[in-house]
Structure formats: structure tokens, C-alpha cells
Write a protein that holds these residues in place. Sequence first.
Motif, PDB file in Angstrom:
ATOM      1  N   PHE A  16       0.846  -1.211   0.000  1.00 49.67           N
ATOM      2  CA  PHE A  16       0.000   0.000   0.000  1.00 49.67           C
ATOM      3  C   PHE A  16       0.875   1.253   0.000  1.00 49.67           C
ATOM      4  CE2 PHE A  16      -2.076  -3.407   2.452  1.00 49.67           C
ATOM      5  CZ  PHE A  16      -3.083  -3.706   1.560  1.00 49.67           C
ATOM      6  N   GLN A  33      -3.967   1.930  -2.585  1.00 44.26           N
ATOM      7  CA  GLN A  33      -4.333   1.956  -1.157  1.00 44.26           C
ATOM      8  C   GLN A  33      -5.790   2.423  -1.001  1.00 44.26           C
ATOM      9  OE1 GLN A  33      -2.037   4.847   1.072  1.00 44.26           O
ATOM     10  NE2 GLN A  33      -1.759   3.392   2.743  1.00 44.26           N
ATOM     11  N   GLY A  34      -6.501   1.797  -0.046  1.00 41.90           N
ATOM     12  CA  GLY A  34      -7.923   2.096   0.089  1.00 41.90           C
ATOM     13  C   GLY A  34      -8.200   3.347   0.902  1.00 41.90           C
ATOM     14  N   TYR A 120      -4.940  -9.834   5.127  1.00 38.03           N
ATOM     15  CA  TYR A 120      -4.373  -8.497   5.247  1.00 38.03           C
ATOM     16  C   TYR A 120      -2.892  -8.637   5.630  1.00 38.03           C
ATOM     17  CZ  TYR A 120      -3.974  -3.625   6.439  1.00 38.03           C
ATOM     18  OH  TYR A 120      -3.577  -2.325   6.474  1.00 38.03           O
ATOM     19  N   ASN A 169     -11.307  -8.036   2.552  1.00 36.87           N
ATOM     20  CA  ASN A 169     -10.404  -7.247   1.725  1.00 36.87           C
ATOM     21  C   ASN A 169      -9.307  -8.206   1.274  1.00 36.87           C
ATOM     22  OD1 ASN A 169      -8.598  -5.354   0.695  1.00 36.87           O
ATOM     23  ND2 ASN A 169      -7.960  -4.565   2.690  1.00 36.87           N
ATOM     24  N   LYS A 231     -12.913   3.340   8.226  1.00 41.94           N
ATOM     25  CA  LYS A 231     -13.713   2.706   7.173  1.00 41.94           C
ATOM     26  C   LYS A 231     -15.168   3.160   7.269  1.00 41.94           C
ATOM     27  CE  LYS A 231     -10.119   0.109   6.152  1.00 41.94           C
ATOM     28  NZ  LYS A 231      -8.800   0.727   6.299  1.00 41.94           N
ATOM     29  N   PHE A 316     -13.459  -1.894  -2.814  1.00 42.72           N
ATOM     30  CA  PHE A 316     -12.577  -2.438  -3.850  1.00 42.72           C
ATOM     31  C   PHE A 316     -13.300  -3.271  -4.895  1.00 42.72           C
ATOM     32  CE2 PHE A 316     -10.231  -2.470   0.284  1.00 42.72           C
ATOM     33  CZ  PHE A 316      -9.528  -1.292   0.040  1.00 42.72           C
ATOM     34  N   ARG A 362      -6.533  -5.291  -7.668  1.00 40.85           N
ATOM     35  CA  ARG A 362      -7.576  -4.597  -6.909  1.00 40.85           C
ATOM     36  C   ARG A 362      -7.532  -3.102  -7.206  1.00 40.85           C
ATOM     37  NH1 ARG A 362      -7.057  -3.507  -0.492  1.00 40.85           N
ATOM     38  NH2 ARG A 362      -6.300  -1.532  -1.349  1.00 40.85           N
TER      39      ARG A 362
END
Length: 387
Positions: A16, A33-34, A120, A169, A231, A316, A362
Motif C-alpha cells: 500500500f 491503497q484504500g 491483510y 479485503n 472505514k 474495492f 484490486r
Amino acid sequence: MSQVHPVYAAMETTIFEHMSGLARQLGAINLGQGFPDGQGPPEIIAAAARALAEKSNQYPPGAGLPELRDAICGFYARRQGLELARGDVVVTSGATEAIAACILALVRPGDEVVLFEPAYDAYRPMVRRAGGVPVAVKLGPPNWRYDLAQLKAALTGRTRLLILNDPLNPSGTVASEAELAAIAEICIRHDLHAICDEVWEDVRFDGARHRSLMSFPGMAGRAVKIGSAGKIFGLTGWKIGWMCAGPAMIAALGRAHQFLTYTSPPALQWAVAGGLAMPDDWFAAQGEAWAASRDRLKRGLEQAGYAVLPNAATWFLCADLVASGIDLDDRTFSERALREGGVASIPVSAFFDAAGPRRVVRFCFTKSDATLDEAAERLARFRTGLL
Ligand code: GLN
């Protein structure tokens, strides 16, 4: 360097951080990166600014502000039907700290810890640093279902813990009720603890209410549930997370937390407490906006020739490179799509050990329409250039 612990000596910078760093350096669109690209919900940011000016800026209690711990209980009671008390909750500096605290407090040297892969990237090194042995049970594209036979085969007399990330994820899939029930039954039969990393619990597009593994009969005393304001509200830089567990476990988890970060900025805790009390419509509207972004990127990617996998949760979308007619492994694709195409993504193999799939990438879709459209156009050009 010989003084460095082997886990850190052999560790690379996270994928990330690597992708975000390169995207910044090259001025690429960052779908790696989210994180959402906006500022975040204005009412929650205003509440944090007010709290900075008007409330204390000194250490809050180590376990978190009582107001936030109560708000977390209220949120879970209302939205998931869970019965938690303030004393069951410890606020952490993001879910990553909660994961670290849980692993440090629960894993003893030699304990085996089941990880479902894709996993993760923080889980495996933390388990190893705690002296535990990670044992992978793999899920695969396109549906990423839990293989219970493989799970049972992975258990030994030394298995002590499993880590479940649901919703998952990077796949954006959700465990079925039957899968959760079967995993709970296995935990009970084999006397396992469960770390339930549920940071995506509120980013679901399937219309279903989130069901925690913790809520299954017999799990309350053996599960710890991890959540994330980053989140829930799209405020990833705030690093406010939490862990919830029954009385026997939470005391040990709190002790691990007190020597990691001890506590987190009080103004942000105040603002998150207020945010969690927002009406359900507010969360529904945010979910609709994220779903619209997802649909927009899905359309754009499909028009660009990418085979997009099903998504029911998370920020994602994944694409299958083989089905997209792209003859590159995922790391090569992500690296070249960034350098040559100007779009950052995450290779899903980063969530697996060496034996995982190597053909899925992703993309994070919580971006403005214009950014998503431009990214899809760039990815279309990049793909055409490969054919
Ligand atoms: N959870 C984020 C993601 O999957 C990454 C968080 C991080 O970089 N620490 O993109």
C-alpha cells in the motif's frame, strides 16, 4: 543489521505504501491503497475542530473516552443487534493497532494461528513476531468461498486462534451465514479464539445486516471484534479503531494496548462518538454514494475490456487479468499500469504467501466521478497497448 529481529530484517515496505509513494512521485491516479479522495463528512470534521478548541487536549483514558465506548456499543446494538457494555470496548489507534494488540495478547510462542488468505498483510508478520506460526487456508477467485475441509485439515493440537476478515479485503466478498456458523462451530469444538477483523462491516452493498462471528452461540467469550472509524466514515487518516471482547479477554487486550499507543487523540474520539450516533439514513446515503462510485468504475473497467469480479462489500473492485486477456502476473501489471498507464492498483498476490493466485488486481473506487472516468480511460489505453 544482525541486531534486527528476523521478521523485520526480511520485511519489505507494504504494498500500500509502495504504490501510494510511487503514485505521488509519478503523479498517477491512485486506485491502490484504500481511501476516499474527498475531505470526509463535514459534520464530523466540524465536530473534531470544535472538540480541539473546546474539549481537553490531554491524555484521555487509556481504554478510550467513555462517550466513544458507549457510542460504539450503541452503534452495534442498533445496527447489528449486539449486546456490548462500555467495559467490553477498548479504543485503539486504528484497526492495525487493534490487530497487533490482539495478536500480542493472545498468541504464545509455538501457537498456530489460522489465517484465511487473501489475508491483510499485517497478520502474518505480527503472528511471527509474537512467536506464533501462521497457517494459511486459501480462498480463491472468482467467488472466494471458505473451504471448510481445508480449514479442518489445517488444525492441529497447537492451533489456538483464527483470524477472520469479514467482509473480506481485497475480494469485496462476504461470508455466508452458513460459513460463519460452520467456522463458529469449529472454534468451539477445537477451543479456538477468533480475531474478527470486521472493519468493512458498514461498507456492504448486498442490503444485508452485518452479522459478526462473535454473535454466534458460544462465541461471545472467545471472539474479539475489531472495528474502524476510518472505514465507517471514510476518514482513514484519523486512525481511530477499537476492539470489543468479553471481560476475560478485554483486560489482556487492554494491557497490550497500553504499551503500544496507550491512547488516541481525544478530539477525534469525540467526533467519532458523535458520528456513530448519526441516524441510519445518514449511513444509507453514504453507502449509496459509494455504491454509485463502484458501479461507475465497474462500467468503466468493463468497457475498457477488464473482467471485473463480483463485489458485495468494501471499497474495492477486483479484475481477473487472464479473463481480461492480459498476459501479465499481477505485480507486473500493477507496476506497469502505474508507470506506463498512470494508474495505481494493488496486486492481490500481496495478500497471499508464495502459493497464492497471481492474476487478480484490486482497484479502489471511492473517488470522484471525474477521477474514476479518467482512470478507466487510462486503463483502457494501457490494456490496448499490451494486446
Ligand atoms: N486497508 C488499506 C487497504 O487495504 C490499507 C491500510 C494501510 O495501508 N495501512 O488499502
